[in-house]
Design a protein around this motif. Sequence first.
Motif, mmCIF file in Angstrom:
data_model
loop_
_atom_site.group_PDB
_atom_site.id
_atom_site.type_symbol
_atom_site.label_atom_id
_atom_site.label_comp_id
_atom_site.label_asym_id
_atom_site.label_seq_id
_atom_site.Cartn_x
_atom_site.Cartn_y
_atom_site.Cartn_z
ATOM 1 N N UNK A 44 0.823 -1.222 0.000
ATOM 2 C CA UNK A 44 0.000 0.000 0.000
ATOM 3 C C UNK A 44 0.851 1.263 0.000
ATOM 4 N N UNK A 45 1.969 1.222 -0.708
ATOM 5 C CA UNK A 45 2.872 2.375 -0.650
ATOM 6 C C UNK A 45 2.925 3.105 -1.984
ATOM 7 N N UNK A 46 2.329 2.508 -3.037
ATOM 8 C CA UNK A 46 2.332 3.189 -4.329
ATOM 9 C C UNK A 46 0.993 3.024 -5.032
ATOM 10 N N UNK A 73 8.261 12.228 -11.378
ATOM 11 C CA UNK A 73 7.690 13.237 -12.282
ATOM 12 C C UNK A 73 6.603 13.976 -11.503
ATOM 13 N N UNK A 74 6.576 15.329 -11.526
ATOM 14 C CA UNK A 74 5.713 16.070 -10.596
ATOM 15 C C UNK A 74 4.250 15.612 -10.564
ATOM 16 N N UNK A 75 3.621 15.422 -11.724
ATOM 17 C CA UNK A 75 2.202 15.041 -11.680
ATOM 18 C C UNK A 75 2.009 13.658 -11.050
ATOM 19 N N UNK A 76 2.941 12.742 -11.336
ATOM 20 C CA UNK A 76 2.834 11.407 -10.738
ATOM 21 C C UNK A 76 3.077 11.457 -9.232
ATOM 22 N N UNK A 77 4.074 12.246 -8.832
ATOM 23 C CA UNK A 77 4.370 12.359 -7.402
ATOM 24 C C UNK A 77 3.153 12.905 -6.660
ATOM 25 N N UNK A 78 2.522 13.928 -7.247
ATOM 26 C CA UNK A 78 1.347 14.530 -6.606
ATOM 27 C C UNK A 78 0.233 13.492 -6.450
ATOM 28 N N UNK A 79 -0.009 12.759 -7.520
ATOM 29 C CA UNK A 79 -1.070 11.752 -7.492
ATOM 30 C C UNK A 79 -0.769 10.680 -6.440
ATOM 31 N N UNK A 80 0.495 10.279 -6.375
ATOM 32 C CA UNK A 80 0.901 9.230 -5.442
ATOM 33 C C UNK A 80 0.736 9.675 -3.988
ATOM 34 N N UNK A 81 1.095 10.938 -3.706
ATOM 35 C CA UNK A 81 0.965 11.464 -2.348
ATOM 36 C C UNK A 81 -0.499 11.499 -1.928
ATOM 37 N N UNK A 82 -1.371 11.922 -2.848
ATOM 38 C CA UNK A 82 -2.790 11.966 -2.505
ATOM 39 C C UNK A 82 -3.304 10.557 -2.222
ATOM 40 N N UNK A 83 -2.669 9.573 -2.834
ATOM 41 C CA UNK A 83 -3.119 8.195 -2.658
ATOM 42 C C UNK A 83 -2.603 7.576 -1.367
ATOM 43 N N UNK A 84 -1.283 7.744 -1.064
ATOM 44 C CA UNK A 84 -0.747 7.027 0.107
ATOM 45 C C UNK A 84 -0.588 7.901 1.351
ATOM 46 N N UNK A 85 -0.692 9.233 1.194
ATOM 47 C CA UNK A 85 -0.649 10.106 2.363
ATOM 48 C C UNK A 85 0.734 10.381 2.922
ATOM 49 N N UNK A 86 1.789 9.961 2.222
ATOM 50 C CA UNK A 86 3.141 10.233 2.709
ATOM 51 C C UNK A 86 3.795 11.323 1.865
ATOM 52 N N UNK A 87 4.498 12.280 2.495
ATOM 53 C CA UNK A 87 5.153 13.339 1.729
ATOM 54 C C UNK A 87 6.277 12.785 0.860
ATOM 55 N N UNK A 88 6.329 13.243 -0.380
ATOM 56 C CA UNK A 88 7.377 12.827 -1.291
ATOM 57 C C UNK A 88 8.270 14.051 -1.519
ATOM 58 N N UNK A 89 9.588 13.929 -1.293
ATOM 59 C CA UNK A 89 10.445 15.118 -1.296
ATOM 60 C C UNK A 89 10.840 15.565 -2.697
ATOM 61 N N UNK A 90 9.885 15.691 -3.583
ATOM 62 C CA UNK A 90 10.156 16.150 -4.943
ATOM 63 C C UNK A 90 9.074 17.147 -5.345
ATOM 64 N N UNK A 91 9.353 17.937 -6.365
ATOM 65 C CA UNK A 91 8.352 18.874 -6.869
ATOM 66 C C UNK A 91 7.079 18.117 -7.215
ATOM 67 N N UNK A 92 5.963 18.701 -6.880
ATOM 68 C CA UNK A 92 4.691 18.033 -7.124
ATOM 69 C C UNK A 92 4.257 17.290 -5.872
ATOM 70 N N UNK A 93 5.144 16.455 -5.342
ATOM 71 C CA UNK A 93 4.839 15.699 -4.132
ATOM 72 C C UNK A 93 4.741 16.610 -2.911
ATOM 73 N N UNK A 94 5.661 17.566 -2.818
ATOM 74 C CA UNK A 94 5.671 18.483 -1.680
ATOM 75 C C UNK A 94 4.381 19.294 -1.629
ATOM 76 N N UNK A 95 4.008 19.848 -2.796
ATOM 77 C CA UNK A 95 2.811 20.691 -2.855
ATOM 78 C C UNK A 95 1.559 19.859 -2.555
ATOM 79 N N UNK A 96 1.531 18.629 -3.055
ATOM 80 C CA UNK A 96 0.359 17.779 -2.830
ATOM 81 C C UNK A 96 0.204 17.493 -1.344
ATOM 82 N N UNK A 97 1.326 17.235 -0.654
ATOM 83 C CA UNK A 97 1.223 16.929 0.769
ATOM 84 C C UNK A 97 0.753 18.158 1.546
#
Lengths: 375, 287
Positions: free
Chosen positions: A63-65, A306-330
């Motif tokens: 349940x991490x990706x 990739x920013x859009x994928x990182x954002x989508x992934x963060x919204x799914x698993x709830x963990x901050x991803x330290x990359x562009x897109x992931x940071x903003x999503x968290x």
Amino acid sequence: MSPLDPRLSRRQLFRAGAGGALGLYGLGALGGCTVERPIDKPESTAPIKPEIDGDILLYNWAQYMDPAIKQGFSDKYGVEVNEINFDNLEAMVTKLRAGGQYDIIWPSTEYAYRLHQEGLLHRFDRASLSNADGISSFYDGGWWDPENEYTVPYAYYTTGIAWRNDIVSGMTGSWNDLTNPDGAGKMFILDDFQEAIGEANLINGWDLNTADPNELDVSKQTLLDQKEFARGISTNSTQNLVNGTAVIHQAWNGDIVNVRNQVDNPEDFSYETCKEGVPVGSDLMCIPITARSPGTALKFMDWVIQPDNAAQNVMWNGYPQPVDGGKQAFASLVKDEPSIDVNLEALGDGGMEYRLDNPDDRALWNQVWTEVKAS
Amino acid sequence: MSDRAFWSRFLLPGGLWLLLLFAVPICLVLALSFGYTDDLGRAVYSNTLANYTDAFDPLYIPVLLRSIGYALATAVLCLLLGYPIAYYIARYGGRRKHLLIALLVIPFFVNYLVRTYAWVALLADEGLLNSALKDVGLIDTGIQFVNTPYAVIGGLVYGYLVFMILPIYASLERMDGALIEAGKDLFGKPSRVFLHVTLPQTKQGILAGCVLVFLPAVGDFVSAQLLGGPDTYMVGNLIQDQFFAASNWPFGSALTVVMMLFLSIWMLGYLRSAAREARDPVAAGGV
């Protein structure tokens, strides 16, 4: 026939014993061998390139990706992305050492460091990834990978204190809040030797990773005092908070996100990092040398950050991803409780990492923790 | 071909299975218990006794005593709860006997870990039980069930109860019901008939049940991990931590070997008693 069959004569017993002894003698030949057979390593040490060279198998926490990330890659490049899961790092590493063929694994920094020391990781040039620029500077030249050639960060977490603000008052942003009197008998310490000894070290003003026996002795006493005050020692922080057993819990920031998603009263649950120090943990992506398709694996890592994928992934698993897109999503995910969102770059010297790469120090820490739990 | 030779062949698959997947791994655990952990955290076979000297550190004595205490309490509670159930089903189950036994066994289709998690949700401070008690006005604040020694023992009883019931049930089934009738004909009160007839006749079932409950309960780690508090650390938890947290497989192996030897003593005691019973039921306390 009774369990102690008289027909099993003394002579037979003797023979069985002798056979066992012979067997043991045979085992003696194992002396010096590691539990796992050494795996064949490729001769070439040239860095791998991000190019499609076959299907890949991911070996990840469950349940991490977001499965959609895998599906998207599969659709775009026409390769299969399969995944199997582990539930603790020790098991993952054991299977890898025994020759398990995985294309990407998700170790912590310390395990990544050890695997690299063993020569079990593929080398690559992080700059060859098209999204490398979006990676947080915190991961530029980390102690576990000074040249950025074995790891790409996946997610990070900070350790702090979660509490019920409808029951506990007077929290001060310090690790001493673990023993806030409002939480007596309903406080939990994480069942993790590094997190537990770490907070005690910080309370006492020691270095997070101190291996000084005298300092650790004081920290042990701190933990024993906390144990008197505590309800338990547990890593089920989400469950303990949701079901009301804990009102103060040493916790990872991802846990509090999960808690707030699961309860009817999310506004009653707060999280703080502590002024004495904020331990930061990271899960990394690495390519084992046993990988069948290292090129595809590297390309997939690029896809994940990739920013859009990182954002989508963060919204799914709830963990901050330290990359562009992931940071903003968290940040948008936890906008009601900004304290959960810890800015890695802003942490400066307050951000600390566990680092016990000296085996003797590690053994000492484990000994201290065992003494705390056993006494 | 003799009967014995004929049937012996069918031992081969099971025997091979046990040898490869049971005996060999145990030997590896034994071998590893003399090993050490190298600088990269890998377990290495060797011939050191250090793990055994560590295993006998006085620090672990309270952990061992606690485990034995919990396991004994578990066995006693399982016996007190399980005997009447087994007795009722065996004597008065009638046509529904097999259904009742099936009902007892069905919960055990669900993994022990999952069932223990369910207990946590049930018994937590704001869990189902406490909420229900509050709703009917019996209590004001939640009762602390979980994270106590009682919860750990309760979890163990729940986990192993069926292993007590089944052997007792089997021994009650084997027993000749006419013996009880005879006892009554001799004007024995029900309690005296039970004490002097039924109980001695089912002694081996009770012993088997106690062994089947006690031995795994000593080494259990699930109950203490999920239902325990800061002071319920058991041997099973200690060993599990060596493998998964401390990366110290050799020490974990040594602890395992010591525990197996220790438990074997209890097992031997049971086997001796069973053997004596088989040779001479009267002297062993039977009828």
